[in-house]
Design a protein around this motif. Structure first.
Motif, short mmCIF file in Angstrom:
data_model
loop_
_atom_site.label_atom_id
_atom_site.label_comp_id
_atom_site.label_asym_id
_atom_site.label_seq_id
_atom_site.Cartn_x
_atom_site.Cartn_y
_atom_site.Cartn_z
N ALA A 1 -0.78 -28.89 -10.82
CA ALA A 1 -0.13 -28.59 -9.54
C ALA A 1 0.12 -29.87 -8.76
O ALA A 1 1.22 -30.08 -8.23
N SER A 2 -0.86 -30.75 -8.71
CA SER A 2 -0.69 -32.02 -7.99
C SER A 2 0.40 -32.86 -8.64
O SER A 2 1.23 -33.46 -7.96
N TYR A 3 0.42 -32.90 -9.97
CA TYR A 3 1.44 -33.64 -10.71
C TYR A 3 2.84 -33.12 -10.39
O TYR A 3 3.80 -33.87 -10.28
N LEU A 4 2.94 -31.80 -10.23
CA LEU A 4 4.23 -31.18 -9.90
C LEU A 4 4.52 -31.22 -8.40
O LEU A 4 5.57 -30.77 -7.96
N ASP A 5 3.56 -31.70 -7.62
CA ASP A 5 3.67 -31.81 -6.17
C ASP A 5 3.82 -30.44 -5.50
O ASP A 5 4.65 -30.22 -4.63
N ILE A 6 2.98 -29.50 -5.98
CA ILE A 6 2.92 -28.17 -5.38
C ILE A 6 1.45 -27.80 -5.21
O ILE A 6 0.56 -28.47 -5.76
N THR A 7 1.18 -26.74 -4.50
CA THR A 7 -0.21 -26.29 -4.34
C THR A 7 -0.65 -25.50 -5.57
O THR A 7 0.19 -24.93 -6.29
N PRO A 8 -1.95 -25.44 -5.83
CA PRO A 8 -2.44 -24.61 -6.94
C PRO A 8 -2.03 -23.14 -6.79
O PRO A 8 -1.73 -22.48 -7.79
#
Length: 194
Positions: free
Chosen positions: A172-179
């Motif tokens: 999620a962090s890699y995709l720049d979104i929340t879990p």
């Protein structure tokens, strides 16, 4: 650790003679990182090139007490902290093993000696930097402007093994979104498959 895989990767970029390889190999040392062990942390100077024989490393920086994952390095990755290695200034990022990881480690000074001694290594260095630069540009273009679902689909298409090895909060962090957003995407995609 199988040094032959490392050699083959370099040979695929440009030919290296047996004599050149023998001289290069003398600089190798080996390091094993345990899960959650740090390779380099923000503020340290990166003085080594590394090759991952087995394992996985992620790279991140902190933003408001939150880890922002920028890169994932899997087996057969060759890398260093570009900024710190080249400028010899402190790393701006942190590099941590996500699982037990085995590395071949080559000192920066040895790499530069090889560049000075052998034209093939100077060429190899240039070509590796060019290759990494084009990969970085492609990743930026793939991720910028795309919706989170498109980013996730591209990620699992290009690296299907990722889901089994990397915690969802890191993805999620890699995709720049929340879990939570990633969970919604995964749930939506799983209902579309059925």
């Amino acid at each position: 650790m199988d040094k032959q895989i490392f050699k083959n990767i370099l040979q695929d970029v440009t030919p290296i003679s047996e004599n050149e390889w023998s001289n290069f190999e003398q600089y190798f040392s080996y390091r094993k990182l345990l899960k959650n062990e740090t390779l380099w942390k923000k503020g340290e100077i990166c003085n080594h090139l590394v090759f991952i024989g087995s394992g996985l490393i992620y790279c991140y920086h902190q933003r408001e007490e939150k880890e922002i994952v920028t890169t994932l390095y899997f087996e057969k990755s060759i890398f260093y902290d570009d900024y710190s290695f080249i400028k010899q200034e402190p790393c701006l990022l942190n590099y941590v093993a996500l699982e037990t990881t085995e590395l071949i480690v080559i000192p920066r000074i040895a790499l530069y000696e090889m560049f000075d001694k052998y034209k093939s290594f100077e060429r190899l260095g240039r070509m590796m930097v060019e290759k990494q630069h084009t990969i970085s540009i492609k990743e930026q273009l793939n991720f910028s402007g795309n919706k989170a679902e498109e980013k996730y689909l591209r990620l699992i298409e290009e690296q299907p093994h990722l889901i089994q090895r990397v915690p969802l909060k890191i993805i999620a962090s890699y995709l720049d979104i929340t879990p939570e957003h990633l969970s919604r995407i995964r749930k939506k995609l799983s209902t579309l498959k059925t």
